[in-house]
Write a protein that holds these residues in place. Structure first.
Motif, PDB file in Angstrom:
ATOM      1  N   PRO A 165       0.843  -1.204   0.000  1.00 60.40           N
ATOM      2  CA  PRO A 165       0.000   0.000   0.000  1.00 60.40           C
ATOM      3  C   PRO A 165       0.876   1.252   0.000  1.00 60.40           C
ATOM      4  O   PRO A 165       2.073   1.200   0.271  1.00 60.40           O
ATOM      5  CB  PRO A 165      -0.801  -0.133   1.301  1.00 60.40           C
ATOM      6  CG  PRO A 165       0.029  -1.019   2.168  1.00 60.40           C
ATOM      7  CD  PRO A 165       0.752  -1.966   1.244  1.00 60.40           C
ATOM      8  N   ARG A 166       0.284   2.375  -0.334  1.00 60.81           N
ATOM      9  CA  ARG A 166       1.050   3.612  -0.463  1.00 60.81           C
ATOM     10  C   ARG A 166       1.763   3.983   0.834  1.00 60.81           C
ATOM     11  O   ARG A 166       2.884   4.495   0.813  1.00 60.81           O
ATOM     12  CB  ARG A 166       0.130   4.747  -0.898  1.00 60.81           C
ATOM     13  CG  ARG A 166       0.870   6.061  -1.182  1.00 60.81           C
ATOM     14  CD  ARG A 166      -0.078   7.128  -1.696  1.00 60.81           C
ATOM     15  NE  ARG A 166       0.645   8.353  -1.983  1.00 60.81           N
ATOM     16  CZ  ARG A 166       1.269   8.600  -3.134  1.00 60.81           C
ATOM     17  NH1 ARG A 166       1.239   7.693  -4.096  1.00 60.81           N
ATOM     18  NH2 ARG A 166       1.894   9.739  -3.321  1.00 60.81           N
ATOM     19  N   SER A 167       1.145   3.715   1.974  1.00 62.72           N
ATOM     20  CA  SER A 167       1.766   4.051   3.256  1.00 62.72           C
ATOM     21  C   SER A 167       3.056   3.281   3.483  1.00 62.72           C
ATOM     22  O   SER A 167       4.019   3.796   4.062  1.00 62.72           O
ATOM     23  CB  SER A 167       0.788   3.789   4.400  1.00 62.72           C
ATOM     24  OG  SER A 167       0.372   2.426   4.388  1.00 62.72           O
ATOM     25  N   ASP A 168       3.113   2.037   3.026  1.00 61.76           N
ATOM     26  CA  ASP A 168       4.321   1.233   3.192  1.00 61.76           C
ATOM     27  C   ASP A 168       5.377   1.575   2.148  1.00 61.76           C
ATOM     28  O   ASP A 168       6.578   1.396   2.397  1.00 61.76           O
ATOM     29  CB  ASP A 168       3.986  -0.258   3.096  1.00 61.76           C
ATOM     30  CG  ASP A 168       3.169  -0.737   4.289  1.00 61.76           C
ATOM     31  OD1 ASP A 168       3.071   0.016   5.274  1.00 61.76           O
ATOM     32  OD2 ASP A 168       2.615  -1.858   4.217  1.00 61.76           O
ATOM     33  N   VAL A 169       4.954   2.045   0.977  1.00 62.43           N
ATOM     34  CA  VAL A 169       5.914   2.394  -0.063  1.00 62.43           C
ATOM     35  C   VAL A 169       6.728   3.620   0.333  1.00 62.43           C
ATOM     36  O   VAL A 169       7.944   3.690   0.066  1.00 62.43           O
ATOM     37  CB  VAL A 169       5.184   2.637  -1.404  1.00 62.43           C
ATOM     38  CG1 VAL A 169       6.142   3.178  -2.471  1.00 62.43           C
ATOM     39  CG2 VAL A 169       4.548   1.348  -1.900  1.00 62.43           C
ATOM     40  N   MET A 170       6.090   4.581   0.974  1.00 62.79           N
ATOM     41  CA  MET A 170       6.747   5.859   1.280  1.00 62.79           C
ATOM     42  C   MET A 170       7.430   5.880   2.636  1.00 62.79           C
ATOM     43  O   MET A 170       7.840   6.938   3.102  1.00 62.79           O
ATOM     44  CB  MET A 170       5.703   6.986   1.219  1.00 62.79           C
ATOM     45  CG  MET A 170       4.957   7.070  -0.112  1.00 62.79           C
ATOM     46  SD  MET A 170       6.057   7.221  -1.542  1.00 62.79           S
ATOM     47  CE  MET A 170       6.808   8.818  -1.200  1.00 62.79           C
TER      48      MET A 170
ATOM     49  N   PRO B 253      13.322   0.977   4.580  1.00 61.85           N
ATOM     50  CA  PRO B 253      12.926   0.025   3.521  1.00 61.85           C
ATOM     51  C   PRO B 253      12.383  -1.267   4.099  1.00 61.85           C
ATOM     52  O   PRO B 253      12.882  -1.786   5.094  1.00 61.85           O
ATOM     53  CB  PRO B 253      14.231  -0.198   2.752  1.00 61.85           C
ATOM     54  CG  PRO B 253      15.322   0.123   3.719  1.00 61.85           C
ATOM     55  CD  PRO B 253      14.783   1.220   4.590  1.00 61.85           C
ATOM     56  N   GLN B 254      11.352  -1.786   3.468  1.00 63.00           N
ATOM     57  CA  GLN B 254      10.750  -3.054   3.848  1.00 63.00           C
ATOM     58  C   GLN B 254      10.993  -4.050   2.717  1.00 63.00           C
ATOM     59  O   GLN B 254      10.505  -3.859   1.599  1.00 63.00           O
ATOM     60  CB  GLN B 254       9.249  -2.894   4.095  1.00 63.00           C
ATOM     61  CG  GLN B 254       8.901  -1.942   5.231  1.00 63.00           C
ATOM     62  CD  GLN B 254       7.400  -1.788   5.416  1.00 63.00           C
ATOM     63  OE1 GLN B 254       6.609  -2.388   4.690  1.00 63.00           O
ATOM     64  NE2 GLN B 254       7.000  -0.987   6.390  1.00 63.00           N
TER      65      GLN B 254
ATOM     66  N   ASP C  81       2.958   7.988  -8.110  1.00 63.28           N
ATOM     67  CA  ASP C  81       2.363   6.812  -7.470  1.00 63.28           C
ATOM     68  C   ASP C  81       3.292   5.624  -7.741  1.00 63.28           C
ATOM     69  O   ASP C  81       3.131   4.899  -8.724  1.00 63.28           O
ATOM     70  CB  ASP C  81       0.966   6.563  -8.032  1.00 63.28           C
ATOM     71  CG  ASP C  81       0.282   5.382  -7.366  1.00 63.28           C
ATOM     72  OD1 ASP C  81       0.805   4.880  -6.346  1.00 63.28           O
ATOM     73  OD2 ASP C  81      -0.766   4.941  -7.881  1.00 63.28           O
ATOM     74  N   TYR C  82       4.259   5.423  -6.843  1.00 64.20           N
ATOM     75  CA  TYR C  82       5.260   4.382  -7.078  1.00 64.20           C
ATOM     76  C   TYR C  82       4.656   2.986  -7.053  1.00 64.20           C
ATOM     77  O   TYR C  82       5.055   2.112  -7.832  1.00 64.20           O
ATOM     78  CB  TYR C  82       6.379   4.494  -6.043  1.00 64.20           C
ATOM     79  CG  TYR C  82       7.215   5.736  -6.197  1.00 64.20           C
ATOM     80  CD1 TYR C  82       8.166   5.823  -7.214  1.00 64.20           C
ATOM     81  CD2 TYR C  82       7.058   6.814  -5.346  1.00 64.20           C
ATOM     82  CE1 TYR C  82       8.935   6.975  -7.370  1.00 64.20           C
ATOM     83  CE2 TYR C  82       7.828   7.962  -5.486  1.00 64.20           C
ATOM     84  CZ  TYR C  82       8.758   8.033  -6.506  1.00 64.20           C
ATOM     85  OH  TYR C  82       9.510   9.174  -6.655  1.00 64.20           O
ATOM     86  N   GLY C  83       3.707   2.769  -6.166  1.00 59.05           N
ATOM     87  CA  GLY C  83       3.067   1.458  -6.126  1.00 59.05           C
ATOM     88  C   GLY C  83       2.332   1.161  -7.423  1.00 59.05           C
ATOM     89  O   GLY C  83       2.452   0.064  -7.987  1.00 59.05           O
ATOM     90  N   GLY C  84       1.567   2.136  -7.918  1.00 59.40           N
ATOM     91  CA  GLY C  84       0.869   1.943  -9.181  1.00 59.40           C
ATOM     92  C   GLY C  84       1.825   1.811 -10.347  1.00 59.40           C
ATOM     93  O   GLY C  84       1.578   1.033 -11.282  1.00 59.40           O
ATOM     94  N   GLN C  85       2.919   2.566 -10.298  1.00 55.92           N
ATOM     95  CA  GLN C  85       3.905   2.477 -11.372  1.00 55.92           C
ATOM     96  C   GLN C  85       4.573   1.106 -11.404  1.00 55.92           C
ATOM     97  O   GLN C  85       4.810   0.548 -12.483  1.00 55.92           O
ATOM     98  CB  GLN C  85       4.953   3.571 -11.207  1.00 55.92           C
ATOM     99  CG  GLN C  85       5.833   3.781 -12.425  1.00 55.92           C
ATOM    100  CD  GLN C  85       6.756   4.977 -12.246  1.00 55.92           C
ATOM    101  OE1 GLN C  85       7.372   5.141 -11.191  1.00 55.92           O
ATOM    102  NE2 GLN C  85       6.857   5.802 -13.275  1.00 55.92           N
ATOM    103  N   MET C  86       4.898   0.547 -10.240  1.00 50.99           N
ATOM    104  CA  MET C  86       5.499  -0.779 -10.205  1.00 50.99           C
ATOM    105  C   MET C  86       4.501  -1.858 -10.641  1.00 50.99           C
ATOM    106  O   MET C  86       4.866  -2.803 -11.342  1.00 50.99           O
ATOM    107  CB  MET C  86       6.005  -1.091  -8.789  1.00 50.99           C
ATOM    108  CG  MET C  86       7.137  -0.202  -8.314  1.00 50.99           C
ATOM    109  SD  MET C  86       8.632  -0.286  -9.339  1.00 50.99           S
ATOM    110  CE  MET C  86       8.470   1.242 -10.283  1.00 50.99           C
ATOM    111  N   ALA C  87       3.239  -1.701 -10.242  1.00 48.93           N
ATOM    112  CA  ALA C  87       2.225  -2.645 -10.697  1.00 48.93           C
ATOM    113  C   ALA C  87       2.051  -2.562 -12.216  1.00 48.93           C
ATOM    114  O   ALA C  87       1.914  -3.591 -12.896  1.00 48.93           O
ATOM    115  CB  ALA C  87       0.897  -2.364  -9.997  1.00 48.93           C
TER     116      ALA C  87
END
Length: 298
Positions: free
Chosen positions: A57-62, A66-67, A261-267
């Motif tokens: 989710p966006r909260s974990d991406v930002m 690092p996770q 939107d890094y999560g959307g970009q990676m998806a």
């Protein structure tokens, strides 16, 4: 008794003596394996990071920390990338354009490479040099001339225009690659077919073509990847957003002066790469089959 024991020990010593050089020879292999593993990790890690980011989710991406594993995996990024954009429409455009371009390019390359490798005619070397010269030219140098020509012909913002542009981009390498496969085929194969009464077309389709199937498949893989990843031509020749291909759709996730939107970009990157992976897996099976079926049997 002691003499027998001594001879046995001597034989054992001579047998075990070559073990030391073998151990010494293993050390360079260990070093090479370690280097290969390091390089593999370096190359695979960006793909792994893209994969896990797509499920975050966006909260974990930002997060500043690092996770390396998605703590709260979600499919929201994929759903947004498919439903809130023109993904399906642009996917259709890419499949139509790239599929037609590869079919046309492989047919032309098949005939051209056969002619350049099996026939002797005036200007053959000149044609080969020109093909190589075109292959060495950067695509950006040909963009403006192609745009002007296609504009005069009324081919902009049309499938046929982008298909022809992709064929022109893929064709030089395809001809050179297939020519290498034709050259490796022994001339005796054709001579045997001629002695049996086979004509030129029969030799091409029933003798030479089965033998170059592995080369045709491997060349089509390269051509597919090149055309599938092409961005500049699709963005320049297509004016309507509904005519864009997937590379242009992928760039739309990075809008200037807006948060990315890094999560959307990676998806989106995973969705963009998936057809290439599926195509390669399908073709790989046929590649192995073609190599075994196209072998010259004695």
């Amino acid at each position: 008794m002691s003499a027998t024991v001594t001879e046995t020990e001597a034989v054992t010593t001579r047998t075990a003596a070559p073990a030391r050089p073998a151990r010494r020879r293993r050390r360079p292999h260990i070093g090479a394996n370690v280097i290969a593993i390091v390089f593999s990790v370096v190359w695979v890690f960006p793909v792994y990071w893209m994969l896990i980011t797509a499920f975050k989710p966006r909260s974990d991406v930002m997060t500043p920390t690092p996770q390396f594993l998605p703590m709260h995996p979600t499919l929201e990024n994929f759903i947004n990338a498919v439903t809130k954009t023109n993904f399906l429409l642009n996917l259709r455009n890419s499949i139509i354009v790239v599929g037609c371009a590869i079919v046309f390019a492989m047919l032309i390359a098949l005939f051209a490479s056969a002619a350049l490798s099996r026939f002797r005619f005036r200007g053959r070397r000149t044609i080969m040099v020109l093909i190589l010269a075109v292959q060495m030219l950067p695509g950006a140098a040909l963009l403006i001339p192609q745009f002007l020509i296609f504009n005069d012909l009324g081919l902009l913002n049309k499938y046929i225009g982008l298909i022809l542009a992709y064929v022109a981009a893929v064709l030089p390498f395809s001809i050179w690659s297939l020519r290498g496969f034709f050259v490796t085929i022994p001339v005796e194969v054709e001579e045997a077919a001629m002695m049996d009464g086979a004509g030129t077309w029969t030799i091409l389709w029933k003798v030479l073509f089965p033998l170059v199937i592995p080369g045709l498949i491997s060349t089509s893989i390269f051509g597919f990847i090149t055309a599938w990843n092409e961005y500049i031509l699709a963005y320049t020749f297509m004016k309507d957003t509904t005519m864009y291909t997937l590379p242009v759709w992928l760039v739309s996730f990075a809008i200037p002066n807006q948060p990315v939107d890094y999560g959307g970009q990676m998806a989106a990157s995973l969705l963009f790469s998936l057809p290439v992976v599926v195509f390669f897996l399908i073709i790989q099976r046929h590649l192995v089959t073609g190599m075994s079926a196209g072998a010259v049997k004695g």
